[in-house]
Design an enzyme around this catalytic site. Structure first.
Site, short mmCIF file in Angstrom:
data_model
loop_
_atom_site.label_atom_id
_atom_site.label_comp_id
_atom_site.label_asym_id
_atom_site.label_seq_id
_atom_site.Cartn_x
_atom_site.Cartn_y
_atom_site.Cartn_z
N ASP A 1 0.82 -1.22 0.00
CA ASP A 1 0.00 0.00 0.00
C ASP A 1 0.85 1.26 0.00
O ASP A 1 2.01 1.26 0.41
CB ASP A 1 -0.95 0.02 1.21
CG ASP A 1 -0.24 0.13 2.55
OD1 ASP A 1 0.73 -0.63 2.77
OD2 ASP A 1 -0.63 0.96 3.38
N GLU B 1 0.08 -1.21 5.61
CA GLU B 1 1.12 -0.79 6.55
C GLU B 1 0.96 0.68 6.90
O GLU B 1 1.13 1.08 8.06
CB GLU B 1 2.51 -1.04 5.95
CG GLU B 1 3.66 -0.92 6.95
CD GLU B 1 4.26 0.47 7.08
OE1 GLU B 1 5.08 0.67 7.98
OE2 GLU B 1 3.89 1.39 6.30
#
Ligand SMILES: [Zn+2]
Length: 427
Positions: free
Chosen positions: A96, A191
């Site tokens: 991400d 994350e």
């Protein structure tokens, strides 16, 4: 013994991978409650699972949460003493990208043989990556650099880490004569919104030790993260018609303003660095009847963390006394803890990483991250996971940039590390 170095073809592929990955929008969403927080993260995860399969990882697959796991089996065959003594090494990066800066429609710009000039980004000429403001640019003269076009982030955080790990896997496939223990790869989601290990199955991953490749400069190895909590301050006011409000109205907006106003200047992220803690009001929503304010609390020790939280509670009490009609609640939640205490219990995971950097002819730099990594949580879940640089600069901003050479060195560092684990474990 096989020389550990990426050749021109490896480097070309590394860059091509990186450019491919950054063009997939994987922005996470901190207000989402699904896993992954945005379905589009699976677009990249799926691509990575396919590429890992094509590189010979027969078990490569994406799970329902969007995590990708794959194995490069050991090829020691007892040649290096007892192969079973070499632990499985995990390599981890996150798919991400940061939720606060546009991550869709990334148009990567490749600058070959960087000559030390300021980099004006073509999509928004107001965005200039200045040589004078970016001391690391001086270290990258002659390198191939990549930026965005200035309208989006680049996503080197952490697609540089992903490209570096994929390049390690490709290199191992191309060099069967290089003996190594089992390598487990994991690409995680979310994350950036602090949920990168929510569904991480440490037992199933089966690594003895692991490394994240995320952020930071060449040669940097990080074994410290912040201790991190979040605090939600909920303010309930009392709303009445403003025309008839005298002596009756308690406005939650004004209560919130009073709390923000009282935060000491020296407690803020914009006034602190190095090992100083901070208290950061970063989200405020609501209206006259109810406001929710979110804070990040960060410190390198739990004592300092608690001190900042106590300070916030004291401010809330003070403001509560000034607004007797308001109901204010503070809800503190633990995010992650400084992984240094865990890693100190078995420091070879860190020492071998330093050794790997030295073997590249680089003096390792030990750093504390003013942030967290998946590794912080994993270290507390029983898998010690320090961080190796991934090379990205100015992350979370449209002025993000990365050097291909620094990325290549990260891949080489991991390969050196795999060799060191064999040498030290089988001896
Ligand atoms: Zn990152």
């Amino acid at each position: 013994m096989t020389a550990i170095a990426l050749d021109a073809k490896d480097r070309k592929e590394l860059l091509a991978r990186f450019l491919r990955y950054v063009q997939v929008d994987t922005q996470s969403d901190e207000n989402s409650t699904t896993s992954p927080s945005t379905a589009k993260q699976k677009d990249l995860a799926r691509l990575l699972a396919e590429e890992l399969k094509a590189l010979g990882c027969a078990d490569a697959a994406m799970d329902e949460w969007g995590y990708v796991y794959a194995t490069v089996p050991a090829n020691l065959d007892g040649r290096q003493g007892a192969a079973s003594k070499v632990p499985t090494i995990g390599l981890i990066a996150h798919v991400d990208s940061y939720h606060g800066t546009l991550g869709a429609g990334v148009k990567p710009q490749v600058i070959e043989k960087y000559d030390g000039r300021d980099l004006t980004l073509p999509g928004d000429p107001r965005q200039v990556i200045r040589f004078a403001d970016n001391p690391n640019l001086a270290r990258c003269v002659g390198h191939t650099l990549v930026t965005s076009d200035g309208t989006t982030l680049l996503g080197a955080d952490d697609k540089a880490g992903i490209a570096e790990i994929m390049t390690v896997v490709a290199w191992l496939a191309r060099h069967p004569e290089f003996h190594h223990g089992a390598v487990r790869v994991a690409f995680t989601t979310d994350e950036e919104v602090g949920r990168g290990t929510e569904h991480f199955d440490v037992a199933r991953f089966g690594a003895g030790y692991a490394y994240t490749l995320d952020g930071s400069d060449i040669g940097e190895i990080e074994d410290e993260t912040f201790c991190a909590d979040s605090a939600l301050v909920t303010i309930e006011g009392h709303d009445v018609h403003p025309g008839y409000a005298k002596g009756k109205l308690t406005n939650a907006v004004r209560v919130a303003a009073a709390i923000v106003e009282r935060l000491p200047n020296e407690f803020l992220p914009e006034t602190t660095d190095e090992r100083q803690p901070y208290l950061h009001p970063y989200d405020l929503r609501g209206d006259v009847t109810k406001i929710e304010m979110k804070f990040l609390v960060r410190a390198f020790s739990e004592e300092e963390l608690r001190a900042r939280e106590d300070a916030l509670r004291a401010i809330v009490r003070e403001v509560g006394a000034a607004f007797p009609g308001a109901r204010i609640a503070v809800d503190v939640r633990e995010s992650y803890r400084n992984m240094a205490t865990k890693i100190a219990e078995d420091p070879k995971v860190l020492e071998y990483a330093f050794e790997a950097v030295r073997r590249l002819g680089i003096e390792p730099v030990r750093r504390a991250i003013r942030g967290g990594t998946d590794g912080a949580r994993l270290s507390f879940m029983g898998l010690l996971t320090p961080n190796i640089w991934a090379g990205g600069q100015n992350f979370h901003s449209v002025q993000e940039w990365v050097s291909e050479e620094w990325m290549a060195k990260a891949s080489e560092c991991v390969l050196q590390l795999l060799r060191i684990w064999v040498e030290r474990s089988a001896a």
